[in-house]
Design a protein around this motif. Structure first.
Motif, PDB file in Angstrom:
ATOM      1  N   ASN A  93       1.060  -1.157   0.016  1.00  0.00           N
ATOM      2  CA  ASN A  93       0.066   0.073   0.123  1.00  0.00           C
ATOM      3  C   ASN A  93       1.030   0.991   0.010  1.00  0.00           C
ATOM      4  N   GLU A  94       1.822   1.127   0.770  1.00  0.00           N
ATOM      5  CA  GLU A  94       2.862   2.257   0.630  1.00  0.00           C
ATOM      6  C   GLU A  94       3.393   2.606  -0.771  1.00  0.00           C
ATOM      7  N   LEU A  95       3.827   1.608  -1.395  1.00  0.00           N
ATOM      8  CA  LEU A  95       4.323   1.708  -2.848  1.00  0.00           C
ATOM      9  C   LEU A  95       3.226   2.201  -3.727  1.00  0.00           C
ATOM     10  N   LEU A  96       1.989   1.575  -3.489  1.00  0.00           N
ATOM     11  CA  LEU A  96       0.807   2.204  -4.427  1.00  0.00           C
ATOM     12  C   LEU A  96       0.616   3.569  -4.011  1.00  0.00           C
ATOM     13  N   GLN A  97       0.728   4.021  -2.939  1.00  0.00           N
ATOM     14  CA  GLN A  97       0.343   5.403  -2.752  1.00  0.00           C
ATOM     15  C   GLN A  97       1.404   6.297  -3.223  1.00  0.00           C
ATOM     16  N   LYS A  98       2.537   5.802  -3.125  1.00  0.00           N
ATOM     17  CA  LYS A  98       3.724   6.565  -3.851  1.00  0.00           C
ATOM     18  C   LYS A  98       3.751   6.480  -5.264  1.00  0.00           C
ATOM     19  N   GLY A  99       2.861   5.780  -5.807  1.00  0.00           N
ATOM     20  CA  GLY A  99       2.954   5.593  -7.560  1.00  0.00           C
ATOM     21  C   GLY A  99       3.870   4.750  -8.141  1.00  0.00           C
ATOM     22  N   PHE A 100       4.605   3.807  -7.298  1.00  0.00           N
ATOM     23  CA  PHE A 100       5.439   2.942  -7.620  1.00  0.00           C
ATOM     24  C   PHE A 100       5.130   1.536  -8.420  1.00  0.00           C
ATOM     25  N   ILE A 101       3.636   1.478  -8.151  1.00  0.00           N
ATOM     26  CA  ILE A 101       3.336   0.078  -8.469  1.00  0.00           C
ATOM     27  C   ILE A 101       1.907   0.402  -9.263  1.00  0.00           C
ATOM     28  N   TYR A 102       1.666  -0.513 -10.054  1.00  0.00           N
ATOM     29  CA  TYR A 102       0.186  -0.159 -10.795  1.00  0.00           C
ATOM     30  C   TYR A 102      -0.360  -1.612 -11.313  1.00  0.00           C
ATOM     31  N   PRO A 103      -1.425  -1.412 -11.329  1.00  0.00           N
ATOM     32  CA  PRO A 103      -2.265  -3.026 -11.904  1.00  0.00           C
ATOM     33  C   PRO A 103      -1.952  -3.182 -13.439  1.00  0.00           C
ATOM     34  N   CYS A 104      -1.635  -4.359 -13.675  1.00  0.00           N
ATOM     35  CA  CYS A 104      -1.674  -4.686 -15.149  1.00  0.00           C
ATOM     36  C   CYS A 104      -2.489  -5.929 -15.597  1.00  0.00           C
ATOM     37  N   PHE A 105      -3.478  -5.604 -16.601  1.00  0.00           N
ATOM     38  CA  PHE A 105      -4.300  -6.572 -16.848  1.00  0.00           C
ATOM     39  C   PHE A 105      -4.017  -7.410 -18.182  1.00  0.00           C
ATOM     40  N   CYS A 106      -2.842  -7.457 -18.799  1.00  0.00           N
ATOM     41  CA  CYS A 106      -2.388  -7.996 -19.783  1.00  0.00           C
ATOM     42  C   CYS A 106      -2.494  -9.479 -19.836  1.00  0.00           C
ATOM     43  N   SER A 107      -2.951 -10.213 -20.875  1.00  0.00           N
ATOM     44  CA  SER A 107      -3.266 -11.543 -20.665  1.00  0.00           C
ATOM     45  C   SER A 107      -1.730 -12.377 -21.263  1.00  0.00           C
ATOM     46  N   GLU A 108      -1.627 -13.520 -21.076  1.00  0.00           N
ATOM     47  CA  GLU A 108      -0.374 -14.217 -21.522  1.00  0.00           C
ATOM     48  C   GLU A 108      -0.095 -14.060 -22.911  1.00  0.00           C
ATOM     49  N   SER A 109      -1.303 -14.188 -23.716  1.00  0.00           N
ATOM     50  CA  SER A 109      -1.139 -14.167 -25.259  1.00  0.00           C
ATOM     51  C   SER A 109      -0.780 -12.798 -25.629  1.00  0.00           C
ATOM     52  N   GLN A 110      -1.192 -11.803 -24.950  1.00  0.00           N
ATOM     53  CA  GLN A 110      -0.686 -10.393 -25.408  1.00  0.00           C
ATOM     54  C   GLN A 110       0.496 -10.265 -24.900  1.00  0.00           C
ATOM     55  N   LEU A 111       0.955 -10.631 -23.687  1.00  0.00           N
ATOM     56  CA  LEU A 111       2.686 -10.536 -23.466  1.00  0.00           C
ATOM     57  C   LEU A 111       3.446 -11.503 -24.378  1.00  0.00           C
ATOM     58  N   ASP A 112       2.929 -12.462 -24.801  1.00  0.00           N
ATOM     59  CA  ASP A 112       3.897 -13.651 -25.854  1.00  0.00           C
ATOM     60  C   ASP A 112       3.835 -12.601 -27.190  1.00  0.00           C
ATOM     61  N   GLU A 113       2.667 -11.979 -27.624  1.00  0.00           N
ATOM     62  CA  GLU A 113       2.878 -11.048 -29.004  1.00  0.00           C
ATOM     63  C   GLU A 113       3.711 -10.174 -28.591  1.00  0.00           C
ATOM     64  N   MET A 114       3.958  -9.521 -27.615  1.00  0.00           N
ATOM     65  CA  MET A 114       4.642  -8.396 -27.112  1.00  0.00           C
ATOM     66  C   MET A 114       6.081  -8.727 -27.370  1.00  0.00           C
ATOM     67  N   ARG A 115       6.526  -9.855 -26.842  1.00  0.00           N
ATOM     68  CA  ARG A 115       7.909 -10.139 -26.972  1.00  0.00           C
ATOM     69  C   ARG A 115       8.095 -10.625 -28.313  1.00  0.00           C
ATOM     70  N   LYS A 116       7.299 -11.295 -29.030  1.00  0.00           N
ATOM     71  CA  LYS A 116       7.442 -11.696 -30.399  1.00  0.00           C
ATOM     72  C   LYS A 116       7.750 -10.475 -31.352  1.00  0.00           C
ATOM     73  N   ASN A 117       7.043  -9.487 -31.128  1.00  0.00           N
ATOM     74  CA  ASN A 117       7.233  -8.335 -31.972  1.00  0.00           C
ATOM     75  C   ASN A 117       8.651  -7.529 -31.524  1.00  0.00           C
ATOM     76  N   GLN A 118       8.970  -7.416 -30.455  1.00  0.00           N
ATOM     77  CA  GLN A 118      10.128  -6.813 -30.007  1.00  0.00           C
ATOM     78  C   GLN A 118      11.326  -7.639 -30.432  1.00  0.00           C
ATOM     79  N   LEU A 119      11.289  -9.041 -30.526  1.00  0.00           N
ATOM     80  CA  LEU A 119      12.447  -9.631 -30.944  1.00  0.00           C
ATOM     81  C   LEU A 119      12.568  -9.716 -32.461  1.00  0.00           C
ATOM     82  N   GLU A 120      11.263  -9.400 -33.192  1.00  0.00           N
ATOM     83  CA  GLU A 120      11.239  -9.473 -34.410  1.00  0.00           C
ATOM     84  C   GLU A 120      12.059  -7.860 -35.104  1.00  0.00           C
TER      85      GLU A 120
END
Length: 458
Positions: A93-120
């Motif tokens: 909660n301390e990190l959340l209030q300071k703005g150091f963390i945030y929620p991420c809703f990305c699915s595994e398929s989205q993450l895989d696609e992200m990595r694939k595009n970066q490598l390409e």
């Protein structure tokens, strides 16, 4: 300032030999600086963590006399991830209030696609922070829809994270090489290692971290969390890998990898500790067999090597043989699971390995008689031994019988001694014949000779 170090194993499997070396160097470091050696069990992996492995960790620390100054109460671990939930939630909660963390809703398929595009596109694979940029409306809809999310730590916007390692010297990690904003809380609410280890180290006032080199890259990520929580960053010392013959990290499945398996095979705890002391460390001494007090006196963490340490079962066996000669008889009996009597004491001069002690103790103590394999049986010579025994040894015992057979047979060298060994023991190798005849009873010898007569007559 009080020096505090910690040993923080995970109870997810049998203890690896590298973990025990880490415990040893932490214990020595704490004693050298009049500090505290703290045990902390990292059981954040709920599925794989087990109370049985936790108990094994504690049992091994007791067997090797690496007793923690803090963290052990009534043979149970006091500090576990699983009982520090309130602390983690407060720091989250301390990190959340300071703005150091945030929620991420990305699915595994989205993450895989992200990595694939970066490598390409020739880009180092990393999380690109897209959920950090979500507008309030989109974020609100995702929450309303009950979408699962993890929480990521926002890496600092600078080029590098650097620190001085007590073994590897100046280390600098480009932020872009760290894989992007990393997860600190999973979708099921459990915490990741990089988060809990920093929170725990701050809470316990850990001043110095002595651990394996496989955590070297983690250090950069952890420093970012230390800074976000305004915690004092400890000094780091990373120990070199322990590798096999192929130069790869020694696994628990390999010979030597598991501490428990080594102990079960007859390795004396003191011998193992002595051997581990020299894995990646070279004291200013030519002496190899060292008491713990001698290890402590010679210990200087700045002399730890950067190079990987090769595991050597033969060298460990040598250390073990030396300790078989010197440890108290009662300890030897406990290690070998044999009675601590005079015969066991005298076998120290003959035996080097656990199996040898067991084999020859049983042979002599229980009047064991073994059959001889046909392929190593010399019937003519054995018949001669039987004749001499029956005609010349009726009033003799032990070594007198041996000397009579030597004299009356007219045999010499290997022809005599090899065949007599086979005749008496049923084996081609083993402890000296003089020792056997010094400790074997006349009744035992008669049983052997009677069995040999039956074998030869078949």
């Amino acid at each position: 300032m009080t020096i505090n170090v910690r040993f923080a194993p995970s109870p997810t499997g049998s203890m690896h030999i590298g973990n025990l070396r880490t415990a040893l160097f932490n214990k020595l470091f704490a004693l050298k600086h009049n500090g505290n050696f703290i045990l902390r069990v990292e059981d954040s992996d709920r599925e794989r963590s087990s109370a049985l492995y936790e108990k094994e960790i504690i049992d091994i620390l007791k067997l090797t006399n690496l007793i923690p100054d803090k963290g052990l109460v009534n043979d149970r671990a006091l500090f576990l991830n699983s009982n520090r939930e309130e602390l983690y939630l407060a720091k989250f909660n301390e990190l959340l209030q300071k703005g150091f963390i945030y929620p991420c809703f990305c699915s595994e398929s989205q993450l895989d696609e992200m990595r694939k595009n970066q490598l390409e596109n020739g880009i180092y694979p990393h999380y690109d922070g897209r959920c950090f940029k979500l507008d309030d409306e989109t974020f609100g809809k995702k929450i309303e829809n009950g979408e699962n999310c993890v929480y990521r730590f926002k890496l600092p916007e600078r080029e590098n994270i650097s620190f001085t390692d007590g073994v590897f010297g100046e280390k600098e990690f480009p932020v872009e090489s760290l894989g992007g904003d990393f997860i600190i809380r999973r979708t099921d609410g459990t915490w990741t290692y990089n988060f809990t280890v920093v929170v725990d180290d701050i809470d316990m006032n850990i001043t110095d971290v002595v651990r394996g080199v496989d955590h070297l890259t983690n250090t950069a990520r952890q420093i970012a969390i230390y800074e976000a929580l305004s915690g004092k960053i400890p000094n780091f010392y990373h120990l070199p890998l322990i590798v096999n013959d192929e130069g790869k990290k020694l696994s628990k499945r390999e010979s030597g990898g598991s501490v428990t398996e080594l102990f079960n095979s007859g390795i004396v705890p003191e011998a193992l500790v002595n051997y581990l002391y020299f894995l990646g460390y070279k004291p200013e001494s030519e002496k190899e067999i060292l008491s713990f007090d001698e290890m402590l006196e010679l210990f200087d963490i700045t002399r730890i090597s950067k190079a990987p340490s090769k595991w050597d079962n033969f060298k460990l066996a040598w250390f073990n043989e030396e300790y078989f000669k010197t440890i108290p008889l009662e300890r030897l009996g406990k290690v070998l699971e044999l009675p601590s009597d005079e015969l066991l004491s005298e076998l120290r001069t003959e035996c080097k390995k656990r199996d040898e002690f067991k084999e020859w103790y049983t042979f002599l103590k229980e009047d064991k008689v073994s059959k001889i394999s046909e392929n190593i049986m010399e019937k003519d010579i054995f018949e001669l031994f039987i004749t001499i025994f029956e005609e010349k040894c009726y009033d003799k015992n032990g070594v007198e019988i041996l000397n009579t057979i030597k004299k009356e047979s007219g045999l010499k060298g290997k022809t005599l001694f090899h065949n007599l060994r086979v005749f008496i023991t049923g084996m081609e190798d083993g402890i000296s014949l003089s020792f056997i005849f010094s400790h074997i009873s006349k009744e035992h010898l008669k049983k052997i000779f009677d069995l040999r007569k039956k074998q030869i007559s078949l």
